[in-house]
Each structure stands twice: as structure tokens, then as C-alpha cells.
Design a protein around this motif. Structure first.
Motif, short mmCIF file in Angstrom:
data_model
loop_
_atom_site.label_atom_id
_atom_site.label_comp_id
_atom_site.label_asym_id
_atom_site.label_seq_id
_atom_site.Cartn_x
_atom_site.Cartn_y
_atom_site.Cartn_z
N GLY A 1 -1.50 -12.05 -3.37
CA GLY A 1 -2.24 -10.81 -3.45
C GLY A 1 -1.58 -9.63 -2.79
N VAL A 2 -0.28 -9.76 -2.46
CA VAL A 2 0.41 -8.67 -1.78
C VAL A 2 0.54 -7.46 -2.70
CG1 VAL A 2 2.59 -7.99 -0.71
CG2 VAL A 2 1.63 -10.24 -0.25
N GLU A 3 0.86 -7.68 -3.99
CA GLU A 3 1.02 -6.54 -4.90
C GLU A 3 -0.29 -5.79 -5.09
OE1 GLU A 3 2.87 -7.41 -8.55
OE2 GLU A 3 4.87 -7.61 -7.67
N ASP A 4 -1.38 -6.53 -5.27
CA ASP A 4 -2.68 -5.86 -5.44
C ASP A 4 -3.04 -5.07 -4.19
OD1 ASP A 4 -2.80 -7.00 -7.92
OD2 ASP A 4 -4.04 -8.71 -7.28
N ALA A 5 -2.75 -5.63 -3.01
CA ALA A 5 -3.07 -4.93 -1.77
C ALA A 5 -2.22 -3.68 -1.61
CB ALA A 5 -2.89 -5.87 -0.58
N LEU A 6 -0.96 -3.74 -2.00
CA LEU A 6 -0.11 -2.56 -1.93
C LEU A 6 -0.62 -1.47 -2.86
CD1 LEU A 6 3.46 -4.16 -1.79
CD2 LEU A 6 2.39 -2.79 0.00
N ALA A 7 -1.04 -1.86 -4.07
CA ALA A 7 -1.55 -0.86 -5.01
C ALA A 7 -2.83 -0.22 -4.47
CB ALA A 7 -1.80 -1.51 -6.37
N GLU A 8 -3.71 -1.02 -3.88
CA GLU A 8 -4.94 -0.46 -3.32
C GLU A 8 -4.65 0.45 -2.13
OE1 GLU A 8 -7.44 -3.69 -2.36
OE2 GLU A 8 -7.78 -4.32 -4.45
N ALA A 9 -3.59 0.13 -1.36
CA ALA A 9 -3.25 0.96 -0.20
C ALA A 9 -2.62 2.29 -0.59
CB ALA A 9 -2.33 0.20 0.74
N MET B 1 13.53 -8.00 6.07
CA MET B 1 14.03 -7.53 4.77
C MET B 1 13.21 -6.36 4.27
SD MET B 1 16.62 -9.43 4.17
CE MET B 1 16.90 -8.94 2.46
N THR B 2 13.88 -5.43 3.60
CA THR B 2 13.23 -4.27 2.99
C THR B 2 13.53 -4.28 1.49
OG1 THR B 2 13.46 -2.98 5.03
CG2 THR B 2 13.02 -1.76 3.00
N PHE B 3 12.48 -4.15 0.67
CA PHE B 3 12.62 -4.20 -0.78
C PHE B 3 12.16 -2.87 -1.37
CE2 PHE B 3 11.21 -8.19 1.01
CZ PHE B 3 12.16 -9.10 0.58
N ASP B 4 12.60 -2.60 -2.60
CA ASP B 4 12.05 -1.52 -3.40
C ASP B 4 10.95 -2.12 -4.27
OD1 ASP B 4 13.76 0.34 -2.33
OD2 ASP B 4 15.30 0.02 -3.86
N ALA C 1 0.50 2.47 -2.47
CA ALA C 1 1.95 2.39 -2.63
C ALA C 1 2.34 2.79 -4.05
CB ALA C 1 2.43 0.97 -2.33
N LYS C 2 3.49 3.43 -4.16
CA LYS C 2 4.01 3.88 -5.45
C LYS C 2 5.23 3.05 -5.83
CE LYS C 2 2.43 8.63 -4.69
NZ LYS C 2 2.83 10.06 -4.61
N PRO C 3 5.48 2.89 -7.14
CA PRO C 3 6.67 2.13 -7.56
C PRO C 3 7.95 2.73 -6.98
CG PRO C 3 5.20 2.49 -9.41
CD PRO C 3 4.66 3.32 -8.29
N GLY C 4 8.82 1.85 -6.48
CA GLY C 4 10.08 2.29 -5.89
C GLY C 4 10.02 2.54 -4.40
N GLU D 1 8.64 4.58 10.41
CA GLU D 1 10.03 5.03 10.43
C GLU D 1 10.57 5.33 9.04
OE1 GLU D 1 12.29 2.11 12.41
OE2 GLU D 1 11.24 2.31 14.34
N GLU D 2 9.83 5.02 7.98
CA GLU D 2 10.32 5.20 6.62
C GLU D 2 9.31 6.01 5.84
OE1 GLU D 2 13.34 4.75 3.79
OE2 GLU D 2 13.31 3.86 5.80
N ALA D 3 9.75 7.10 5.21
CA ALA D 3 8.85 7.92 4.42
C ALA D 3 8.35 7.14 3.21
CB ALA D 3 9.56 9.20 3.97
N ASP D 4 7.05 7.16 2.98
CA ASP D 4 6.41 6.44 1.88
C ASP D 4 6.67 4.94 1.95
OD1 ASP D 4 5.52 8.88 0.87
OD2 ASP D 4 7.33 9.15 -0.34
N GLY D 5 7.01 4.43 3.11
CA GLY D 5 7.28 3.00 3.26
C GLY D 5 6.06 2.25 3.75
N TRP D 6 6.09 0.94 3.55
CA TRP D 6 4.98 0.08 3.93
C TRP D 6 5.53 -1.17 4.60
CZ3 TRP D 6 0.05 1.90 3.10
CH2 TRP D 6 -0.05 2.99 2.24
N ILE D 7 4.73 -1.73 5.50
CA ILE D 7 5.10 -2.95 6.21
C ILE D 7 4.03 -4.01 5.94
CG2 ILE D 7 5.55 -4.01 8.45
CD1 ILE D 7 6.48 -1.35 9.48
N VAL D 8 4.48 -5.17 5.50
CA VAL D 8 3.59 -6.31 5.27
C VAL D 8 3.79 -7.29 6.43
CG1 VAL D 8 2.97 -8.19 3.72
CG2 VAL D 8 3.75 -6.00 2.78
N ARG D 9 2.71 -7.57 7.15
CA ARG D 9 2.76 -8.48 8.29
C ARG D 9 1.88 -9.69 7.99
NH1 ARG D 9 5.21 -5.64 12.37
NH2 ARG D 9 4.96 -3.36 12.34
N GLY D 10 2.38 -10.84 8.32
CA GLY D 10 1.63 -12.07 8.10
C GLY D 10 2.54 -13.27 8.27
#
Length: 498
Positions: free
Chosen positions: A407-415, A428-431, A417-420, A369-378
Motif C-alpha cells: 500500500g505504499v503507492e496508494d499512501a504516496l498518492a493520498e499524501a 535508497m532514493t527512487f524516482d 506525491a507527484k510522478p517523478g 532536505e529534498e524539494a517535493d521529496g518523501w520519506i517512507v519509514r517502516g
């Protein structure tokens, strides 16, 4: 007013955990007392408990909402909040629990069997439990987790060994009354039995229970009559007995057609507990042989029924009690054979399922539902977000540290994800800011603040001291000449600009 209810919807709400306390010890002559905030108490759970003294779900029909108490918050001086007591709901033996989607969750059989319908929330940690070598006096505490909320469907399936099936007014209630001490309602009109009736029967050394369900009619699978709604009470039966009315005056009915019609309706019913009703042994009771016409009909069709279906046939009369002894001992023999075929009960085993070594505890997927967005589930990331007070900058920084260590930040970078880009965890949704360090050794400022979030450009006291020392330092002639040339060049550049 209904007296027997065998299906209800329960809205279970567990208690929330108490919030942790952020407190600093204050005492005369002890200026650095340190954090002393206590932890919050655990919220109460909603638990279903089998009680042999309960025989209906009527209480839940009138009070479907079950709410447990919340845990108490922590206080200063290392005082932990009190845990809330669990809310225990008494249910009959044989209650089956389904989710709102129809998934089987539990089959409650045996006195004292327990099932947690809604889990209470954990209490939040106080700042005394959050203190570390790098964060000696945390200015925040964790919030308590909200209690679980679930909508459950409870269905009662009677614990009977023998189930009686037949047309309305076939004599099932009379048979239960003749074989046991049960006294169901008996009358000369159809659908006298509106709720299942249970009776305890003794035959020799065997004791078993008999269940009488409301009569079945053709088309019950499409909603006609009452019987199909109560067939759940014969799912546990090891033996089914066809009670056939041989004295009926309805045209087009005879014992063979009656049995075939009932078997067709039973075939349309799918037991929710598994198995198949077609696998249960059958007995046929040709009832009302005290009537002369019925006696003649039984003598004609008894052999045909036995040859057609291959089941034992017993001519009986509930009025004169003829043939009841033979039928009772036949039911007892079938029940004993079923019990002997069951494996011996085994003690409950404690099963340990360790977490796999390569299990990170969370997954990352694109947000549809969000352009360039990511969802972390756990479980852990979502629980940490629920426990965070987002009005406190230091608490937000602590959450960032925990996510980075996981390890969430490392996983986002590998997936990719771009800053912002927006990242959603729970509600909750974060930048996403990948430059946020996992500040284990980050020096904190005042309590309740995090310098990584403030991004302050203010000159610190150390920097001012170094600048003052530099101004007071004795300079050589060469250094003074270079400084004069630099100031002259700056003035010339400023004049040219003007």
C-alpha cells in the motif's frame, strides 16, 4: 594496571545474514529443472550472559569490540546456508546496560540472565523460495540483512544488602574485614580503598553481603575524591550504614557534621535504577571507641546523634571488636525486614502483542532536505530495500510489487506525491513512478529482467505472426479498392509536402 573495572563502552556488531542463491537445476534429460537456490543462513547475535564466576568488566576494557560471525550463503540444489553461532559475552551479576544516549536498556540480575546486545541479520531467500505461479523461475535472490551495530555502556552495580559510607580512613574496610572473610587493603592514609569491596556476613539464620565503597568527602558531587564514582554499587543496598571516625584530629569535624556532609553528597546522587537513597533505612556506627578520646566523644554525642537523625546508633571498635555483634544483628534485622516486604517472585509471563488491524506497518512524511521529496519509514519497507540487489532488474521489479501490495503507492498518492518526485526508503532514493503495476499476473521475460523497467518497443513474435497472416489474407474487390484509394491519398499528401 587496573584490576577492577566497573564501567566500559562495548561496540557490539552482529553478523550479517547470508545471501540467497539464484540457481536453476541442470540435469541431463531435464531441460526445465526449475529454481533450486537455497536460503542464506542467519547471522550471529551478540548476547550478554550473566556469569556468577565473573566479577569485573576488565575483559571489555581491553577488548571493547565484539563482532559475531556472518551467516553462510545459500547454494544450489536447495542447500541452505548455515546459521552463525551467537557470540556470548560473560558479564558479572548486577550489570546494567545503557544505550549511547544514556537510556536504560536492561538490568541483568541472576545467573543465566540474557540480553541481546545486537541482533544478527536475517538470511536472504533463494530463488526456490521466491517462485510463484506468475514467476516460475526467478532470476534473482534476496540479499542477507546486515547485522545490527550498537554502542552500549555497561556499568557494574554490586549485589550487596548493606552499604558502608563514610569519610576516608573512617574504618569501613576494617569493619568489612572484621565482619566477614574479606581481606581488603587497610592502611593509615586516606583513599586506601580504590575499588568496592564485598563481604559475606552471617548473623544467626540471616546471611547478607556488605559493600565498602571508597570514602566520600565534601564536594564529591562536583568531582572531588573517588566515592561518587562508586556510589552506583550501593544503589541496590537495602540498608546504609554511616561509619563515623570518632578519633579524628581534623579541625571542624564531629560525628553530626560528618553525617550531615555525607547525606548532602548522597542527596546529589540520582540512582539510575530508580528510587531514592533517602528512602533506605540508616544505621550509625561510631567507630574507634578503643581510643580513650573517642570513647569520651561517643558518650557525649551518641544521644545527640540519635535525637538529631532518628537512626539507631552503635558504638563499635573494629580493633577490639566491641559492639560488632549488636551492629551485625541490627543490620541482619533490617535486611530481613526489607526481604520480607518484597513481593513473592512471579513466574515469567509470555506477553503477546498482536499487530493492530489498522496498522499499515509504515509511515510517510515529507523529506525536509529534498524539494517535493518523501520519506517512507517502516520495518518491512526498509528491510525489503536492504535485501534487494539493485543490479538485477527483476529484483527491482519484485521490490516494486511488494511495496505496491503493502500500500505504499496508494499512501504516496493520498499524501500528494507527484510522478517523478524522489522517494527515500532506508538508504535508497527512487524516482516515484505510480504507473508501475503490482504485477502479480505480469508475464516475465528472461531471467534477471523485468519488461516493466525496460519499456521495450520491439515488435514481438506474436505481433509479427499476426502481421504476416494479415498480409496473406484474401481480400475482396471492395477492400482492394479502399486500399488503393488510401495509398493514392498518402502519395498525394507526400508530394504536396515536398
Amino acid at each position: 594496571m587496573p584490576r577492577f573495572v566497573d564501567r566500559v563502552v562495548v561496540h557490539a556488531t552482529a553478523g550479517s545474514g547470508g545471501n540467497g542463491c539464484a540457481s536453476i537445476h541442470r540435469e541431463k534429460f531435464k531441460p526445465l529443472g526449475g529454481p533450486d537456490g537455497g536460503n542464506g543462513g542467519r547471522g550471529g547475535s551478540v548476547v550478554l550472559v550473566v556469569d556468577p564466576g565473573v566479577h569485573t568488566l576488565l575483559d571489555f576494557h581491553y577488548r571493547p569490540h565484539a563482532v559475531a560471525k556472518n551467516g553462510a550463503p545459500g547454494q544450489g540444489r536447495f542447500q541452505n546456508g548455515a546459521n552463525a553461532e551467537d557470540l556470548e559475552l560473560r558479564v558479572p551479576d548486577g550489570t546494567v546496560v545503557f544505550s549511547a544516549d544514556g537510556d536504560l536498556l536492561a538490568d541483568l540480575v541472576g545467573a543465566g540472565t540474557r540480553f541481546v546486545a545486537a541482533q544478527g541479520g536475517r538470511g536472504g531467500l533463494g530463488n526456490a523460495a521466491l517462485a510463484s505461479s506468475a514467476r516460475k523461475a526467478p532470476g534473482f535472490a534476496l540479499l542477507g540483512e546486515p547485522g545490527e551495530r550498537r554502542d552500549l555502556v555497561l556499568e557494574l552495580r554490586s549485589m550487596a544488602d548493606v552499604g558502608l559510607v563514610g569519610y576516608p580512613s573512617a574504618g569501613k574496610s576494617s569493619l568489612v574485614a572484621a565482619l566477614s572473610a574479606a581481606r581488603p587493603k587497610i592502611a593509615d592514609y586516606p583513599f586506601t580503598t580504590l575499588v568496592p569491596q564485598l563481604g559475606v556476613v552471617t548473623a544467626g539464620e540471616e546471611t547478607f553481603t556488605v559493600a565498602d565503597v571508597p570514602g566520600l568527602i565534601p564536594g564529591a558531587a562536583e568531582g572531588r575524591g573517588l566515592g561518587l564514582d562508586f556510589l552506583r554499587h550501593i544503589e541496590r543496598c537495602s540498608v546504609l550504614v554511616h561509619v563515623v571516625d570518632c578519633a579524628t584530629y581534623e579541625p571542624g569535624r564531629d560525628p553530626i557534621s560528618d553525617i550531615e556532609a555525607l547525606e548532602a553528597e548522597l542527596a546529589h546522587y540520582t540512582p539510575a535504577l530508580g528510587g531514592d537513597l533517602a528512602d533506605r533505612p540508616r544505621l550509625v556506627a561510631l567507630n574507634k571507641i578503643d581510643v580513650p578520646d573517642a570513647q569520651e566523644l561517643v558518650e557525649i554525642v551518641a544521644d545527640d546523634v540519635a535525637e538529631r537523625f532518628g537512626w539507631p546508633v552503635f558504638p563499635i571498635s573494629t580493633a577490639s571488636r566491641a559492639g560488632l555483634r549488636e551492629l551485625t544483628f541490627a543490620m541482619a534485622a533490617e535486611v530481613k525486614a526489607f526481604r520480607d516486604a518484597q513481593p513473592p517472585p512471579e513466574p515469567t509471563r509470555v506477553v503477546l502483542r498482536p499487530t493492530p488491524v489498522d496498522d499499515t506497518g509504515f509511515t510517510i512524511e515529507p523529506d525536509p532536505e529534498e524539494a517535493d521529496g518523501w520519506i517512507v519509514r517502516g520495518a518491512r519497507p526498509e528491510r525489503w530495500v536492504r535485501q534487494t540487489n539493485f543490479d538485477n532488474d527483476e529484483a527491482v521489479g519484485y521490490l516494486a510489487d511488494r511495496l505496491a501490495r503493502l500500500g505504499v503507492e496508494d499512501a504516496l498518492a493520498e499524501a500528494g506525491a507527484k510522478p517523478g518526485c524522489p522517494v527515500t526508503i532506508g538508504d535508497m532514493t527512487f524516482d516515484w513512478d505510480p504507473t508501475t503495476p503490482a504485477g502479480i499476473a505480469v508475464m516475465m521475460a528472461g531471467r534477471g529482467t523485468d519488461p516493466r523497467l525496460e519499456r521495450s518497443t520491439r515488435v514481438s513474435a506474436v505481433q509479427r505472426k499476426m502481421a504476416r497472416a494479415e498480409r496473406r489474407r484474401h481480400r475482396s474487390d471492395a477492400e482492394l479498392a479502399l486500399e488503393a484509394e488510401r495509398e493514392a491519398a498518402e502519395r498525394a499528401a507526400a508530394e504536396e509536402w515536398e
